[in-house]
Design a protein around this motif. Sequence first.
Motif, PDB file in Angstrom:
ATOM      1  N   THR A 196      83.521  78.684  22.113  1.00  0.00           N
ATOM      2  CA  THR A 196      83.412  78.701  20.646  1.00  0.00           C
ATOM      3  C   THR A 196      82.015  78.323  20.137  1.00  0.00           C
ATOM      4  OG1 THR A 196      85.747  78.095  20.619  1.00  0.00           O
ATOM      5  CG2 THR A 196      84.560  77.935  18.528  1.00  0.00           C
ATOM      6  N   PRO A 197      81.346  77.309  20.702  1.00  0.00           N
ATOM      7  CA  PRO A 197      80.031  76.925  20.153  1.00  0.00           C
ATOM      8  C   PRO A 197      79.048  78.092  20.084  1.00  0.00           C
ATOM      9  CG  PRO A 197      80.805  75.236  21.667  1.00  0.00           C
ATOM     10  CD  PRO A 197      81.766  76.391  21.796  1.00  0.00           C
ATOM     11  N   GLY A 198      79.049  78.927  21.123  1.00  0.00           N
ATOM     12  CA  GLY A 198      78.135  80.066  21.131  1.00  0.00           C
ATOM     13  C   GLY A 198      78.443  81.092  20.052  1.00  0.00           C
ATOM     14  N   SER A 199      79.688  81.100  19.588  1.00  0.00           N
ATOM     15  CA  SER A 199      80.074  82.096  18.574  1.00  0.00           C
ATOM     16  C   SER A 199      79.430  81.813  17.218  1.00  0.00           C
ATOM     17  CB  SER A 199      81.601  82.130  18.433  1.00  0.00           C
ATOM     18  OG  SER A 199      82.046  80.949  17.793  1.00  0.00           O
ATOM     19  N   TYR A 200      78.834  80.631  17.067  1.00  0.00           N
ATOM     20  CA  TYR A 200      78.157  80.321  15.800  1.00  0.00           C
ATOM     21  C   TYR A 200      76.722  80.838  15.775  1.00  0.00           C
ATOM     22  CZ  TYR A 200      82.112  77.235  14.862  1.00  0.00           C
ATOM     23  OH  TYR A 200      83.362  76.738  14.650  1.00  0.00           O
ATOM     24  N   ALA A 201      76.291  81.487  16.853  1.00  0.00           N
ATOM     25  CA  ALA A 201      74.914  82.003  16.913  1.00  0.00           C
ATOM     26  C   ALA A 201      74.622  82.885  15.704  1.00  0.00           C
ATOM     27  CB  ALA A 201      74.710  82.783  18.207  1.00  0.00           C
ATOM     28  N   GLY A 202      73.503  82.612  15.054  1.00  0.00           N
ATOM     29  CA  GLY A 202      73.068  83.436  13.922  1.00  0.00           C
ATOM     30  C   GLY A 202      73.787  83.153  12.621  1.00  0.00           C
ATOM     31  N   LYS A 203      74.823  82.303  12.671  1.00  0.00           N
ATOM     32  CA  LYS A 203      75.563  82.013  11.437  1.00  0.00           C
ATOM     33  C   LYS A 203      74.731  81.118  10.513  1.00  0.00           C
ATOM     34  CE  LYS A 203      79.874  80.014   9.757  1.00  0.00           C
ATOM     35  NZ  LYS A 203      81.231  79.602  10.029  1.00  0.00           N
ATOM     36  N   ALA A 204      74.795  81.398   9.227  1.00  0.00           N
ATOM     37  CA  ALA A 204      74.038  80.591   8.271  1.00  0.00           C
ATOM     38  C   ALA A 204      74.967  79.605   7.574  1.00  0.00           C
ATOM     39  CB  ALA A 204      73.363  81.484   7.252  1.00  0.00           C
ATOM     40  N   TRP A 205      74.503  78.381   7.466  1.00  0.00           N
ATOM     41  CA  TRP A 205      75.228  77.367   6.690  1.00  0.00           C
ATOM     42  C   TRP A 205      74.892  77.580   5.222  1.00  0.00           C
ATOM     43  CZ3 TRP A 205      73.668  71.472   6.808  1.00  0.00           C
ATOM     44  CH2 TRP A 205      74.462  70.759   5.904  1.00  0.00           C
ATOM     45  N   GLN A 206      75.894  78.060   4.489  1.00  0.00           N
ATOM     46  CA  GLN A 206      75.774  78.293   3.041  1.00  0.00           C
ATOM     47  C   GLN A 206      76.579  77.218   2.315  1.00  0.00           C
ATOM     48  OE1 GLN A 206      73.976  80.864   1.911  1.00  0.00           O
ATOM     49  NE2 GLN A 206      74.137  82.598   3.350  1.00  0.00           N
ATOM     50  N   LEU A 207      76.385  77.099   1.022  1.00  0.00           N
ATOM     51  CA  LEU A 207      77.177  76.149   0.245  1.00  0.00           C
ATOM     52  C   LEU A 207      78.644  76.569   0.207  1.00  0.00           C
ATOM     53  CD1 LEU A 207      74.755  75.544  -2.761  1.00  0.00           C
ATOM     54  CD2 LEU A 207      75.293  73.936  -0.917  1.00  0.00           C
ATOM     55  N   PRO A 232      69.767  78.560   2.658  1.00  0.00           N
ATOM     56  CA  PRO A 232      70.725  78.332   3.751  1.00  0.00           C
ATOM     57  C   PRO A 232      70.026  77.849   5.013  1.00  0.00           C
ATOM     58  CG  PRO A 232      70.218  80.662   3.613  1.00  0.00           C
ATOM     59  CD  PRO A 232      69.446  79.993   2.501  1.00  0.00           C
ATOM     60  N   HIS A 233      70.830  77.209   5.899  1.00  0.00           N
ATOM     61  CA  HIS A 233      70.316  76.747   7.185  1.00  0.00           C
ATOM     62  C   HIS A 233      70.938  77.603   8.280  1.00  0.00           C
ATOM     63  CE1 HIS A 233      68.600  73.217   5.231  1.00  0.00           C
ATOM     64  NE2 HIS A 233      69.743  73.088   4.580  1.00  0.00           N
ATOM     65  N   ALA A 234      70.116  78.391   8.939  1.00  0.00           N
ATOM     66  CA  ALA A 234      70.652  79.348   9.918  1.00  0.00           C
ATOM     67  C   ALA A 234      70.696  78.749  11.310  1.00  0.00           C
ATOM     68  CB  ALA A 234      69.812  80.610   9.925  1.00  0.00           C
ATOM     69  N   GLU A 235      71.784  79.019  12.019  1.00  0.00           N
ATOM     70  CA  GLU A 235      71.888  78.670  13.444  1.00  0.00           C
ATOM     71  C   GLU A 235      70.954  79.589  14.228  1.00  0.00           C
ATOM     72  OE1 GLU A 235      73.327  76.732  15.637  1.00  0.00           O
ATOM     73  OE2 GLU A 235      75.269  75.980  14.957  1.00  0.00           O
ATOM     74  N   PRO A 236      70.457  79.126  15.380  1.00  0.00           N
ATOM     75  CA  PRO A 236      69.653  80.014  16.236  1.00  0.00           C
ATOM     76  C   PRO A 236      70.465  81.249  16.644  1.00  0.00           C
ATOM     77  CG  PRO A 236      69.617  77.756  17.054  1.00  0.00           C
ATOM     78  CD  PRO A 236      70.624  77.788  15.961  1.00  0.00           C
ATOM     79  N   SER A 237      69.755  82.290  17.098  1.00  0.00           N
ATOM     80  CA  SER A 237      70.435  83.569  17.306  1.00  0.00           C
ATOM     81  C   SER A 237      71.113  83.707  18.671  1.00  0.00           C
ATOM     82  CB  SER A 237      69.435  84.707  17.111  1.00  0.00           C
ATOM     83  OG  SER A 237      68.339  84.485  17.978  1.00  0.00           O
ATOM     84  N   GLU A 248      74.078  69.649  14.472  1.00  0.00           N
ATOM     85  CA  GLU A 248      73.418  69.557  13.167  1.00  0.00           C
ATOM     86  C   GLU A 248      74.141  70.358  12.089  1.00  0.00           C
ATOM     87  OE1 GLU A 248      70.624  67.732  12.651  1.00  0.00           O
ATOM     88  OE2 GLU A 248      70.579  67.091  14.749  1.00  0.00           O
ATOM     89  N   TYR A 249      75.270  70.972  12.448  1.00  0.00           N
ATOM     90  CA  TYR A 249      75.970  71.860  11.504  1.00  0.00           C
ATOM     91  C   TYR A 249      77.389  71.378  11.249  1.00  0.00           C
ATOM     92  CZ  TYR A 249      72.016  74.934  12.109  1.00  0.00           C
ATOM     93  OH  TYR A 249      70.741  75.437  12.112  1.00  0.00           O
ATOM     94  N   PRO A 250      77.905  71.640  10.045  1.00  0.00           N
ATOM     95  CA  PRO A 250      79.243  71.120   9.696  1.00  0.00           C
ATOM     96  C   PRO A 250      80.341  71.574  10.645  1.00  0.00           C
ATOM     97  CG  PRO A 250      78.138  71.992   7.749  1.00  0.00           C
ATOM     98  CD  PRO A 250      77.274  72.351   8.925  1.00  0.00           C
ATOM     99  N   TRP A 251      80.185  72.719  11.297  1.00  0.00           N
ATOM    100  CA  TRP A 251      81.278  73.209  12.144  1.00  0.00           C
ATOM    101  C   TRP A 251      81.438  72.391  13.424  1.00  0.00           C
ATOM    102  CZ3 TRP A 251      78.620  76.757   9.089  1.00  0.00           C
ATOM    103  CH2 TRP A 251      77.372  77.175   9.542  1.00  0.00           C
ATOM    104  N   MET A 252      80.524  71.501  13.709  1.00  0.00           N
ATOM    105  CA  MET A 252      80.735  70.596  14.854  1.00  0.00           C
ATOM    106  C   MET A 252      81.991  69.743  14.632  1.00  0.00           C
ATOM    107  SD  MET A 252      79.440  69.534  17.814  1.00  0.00           S
ATOM    108  CE  MET A 252      81.035  69.184  18.540  1.00  0.00           C
TER     109      MET A 252
END
Length: 539
Positions: A196-207, A232-237, A248-252
């Motif tokens: 699952t962690p890798g599936s957040y690649a490229g995802k942007a943290w939006q409000l 927005p704060h983007a995850e690495p690709s 560093e992201y809320p989905w943790m």
Amino acid sequence: MNRRFKSLAPIILLLAVKASSAHSQAADTAVPKLVLFITIDAMRPDYLTRFESQLSGGLGRLYRGGAVFTNGYQDHAITETAPGHSATLSGRFPVHTGISANSAGVADTTVSLIDATGLGASPFRFRGSTLVDWLVAKDPRTRVLSVSRKDRAAILPIGKSKQPVFWYAPNGNFTTSTYYASTLPAWVAAFNARRTPGSYAGKAWQLQLPDSAYPEADSIPAEAGGVNFRFPHAEPSTADSAALTLAEYPWMDDLTLQFALAGVDALSLGAGPQTDVLAISLSTTDAIGHRYGPDSRELHDQILRLDRSLGVFLDSLFRIRNQKDVVIALTADHGLTPFPEVHARDPNTGAMRVNVRPVLQRLSNALATAGVPGYGLNYLGGYTGNGFSFDGGVLELNRPALAKARINQDSLLHALRADFLSIRGVARADRISELARSDTVTDNIARRWLHMFDNEGKAAMVVTLAPYNYWASISPTAQHGSPNDSDAHVPILFFGADIKPGRYTEFARVVDMAPTLAVLARVTPLEKLDGHVLQNAIK
Ligand SMILES: [Zn+2]
């Protein structure tokens, strides 16, 4: 005689029946089947009040329906993650758990991680028992799971007990150490295999909500060291980088809760007649608070997302377990002090960054001249000079080396105190022996240091900055760790069938939570505790 005996018999029988029915009633209906202990890393109590109207998920549910102690504290001086977590389920202050700082937390080179690389971790420094040990002593069927993104936050709440304890490794796996097991159980391996962690690649943290829902400005250069401080704060690709930076992201937090739920199912937590324990520590509020500060738009959004994730988690939990069988407790391991340059809600107009390095340099030079060699301690942070170390306000002396050089340590400390106090922003510099003579009811700072150290072998002198000041540091992150209220004030909350909801303004400490849960679970602590039962919260 005979007649009298006969006449008493039915009464004795009746009493025996009554006692047994009262006992079975308590065992069947009143004792919780699951204690859910949630620690939110670096959760300030004002996050609940500031964002209350927007908390539609789990945080809102617990806050509105629970017993909330608004005057709650981690009542010790070094308000870091490791000591804070050591106090939660032990009911004892760090002076008694043996966990005085992150740098003396769980790092253990004698054990290794499983399916992950990195520093081994175990509770070998932890002293004494926790609620888990008390429950297991009462009923060996007690099942336990402790999870977090951080090793110390997963390990320390349950003490030395060799239970399922898992934390997140930067390779994207939940891991444990060889202190606990030699392989990962099938359910953990299966969870990791989902990647699952890798599936957040490229995802942007939006409000989470429309822009207008956030009163905080998004362009504060004090945040994040002036780099990438706007949404927005983007995850690495790539998947590997996304796993590495997930902390560093809320989905943790969401991932940690998903993992905990998988564990509830796999371990059948809360399904038996006994009281089980699920300890969850959610770390992202700390990571985002450090990076952007407690007054940032990022922190605001993190709390909303945590609220939503916790809502989904509680809904899922209560679908598989009866809500009336679960007692929930929620707190934080410490608070967070705003950046000295940001003036939003806290009365921190005079806050500054305090540099005591010149004092330490003078001390080191003086000791070197007197023939004292370097200390040779390997500190993670802080300062190591000749004959001493200084970290987080704590000065340790190499007493044998000083004695050998015939240095009068009393006069040295006397002079050193004056030198510390000459630095603007330093509030006090105390010796533990002097603090022990102070009024610990009114002197919060003295009391908190005494809950940390009980002798000068560990802390020759402790230095406290004035409220809201920071230690000068090369790190651009927001700070905690001081005995001041901005770091010590935390939420203390209980929720459940036996809990009387409401707001309680009495002084409460995190060490009061374990004894309170012990009463609810009808279990007796195995040793003397520092905490007291928060009786008002119990029905
Ligand atoms: Zn923490």
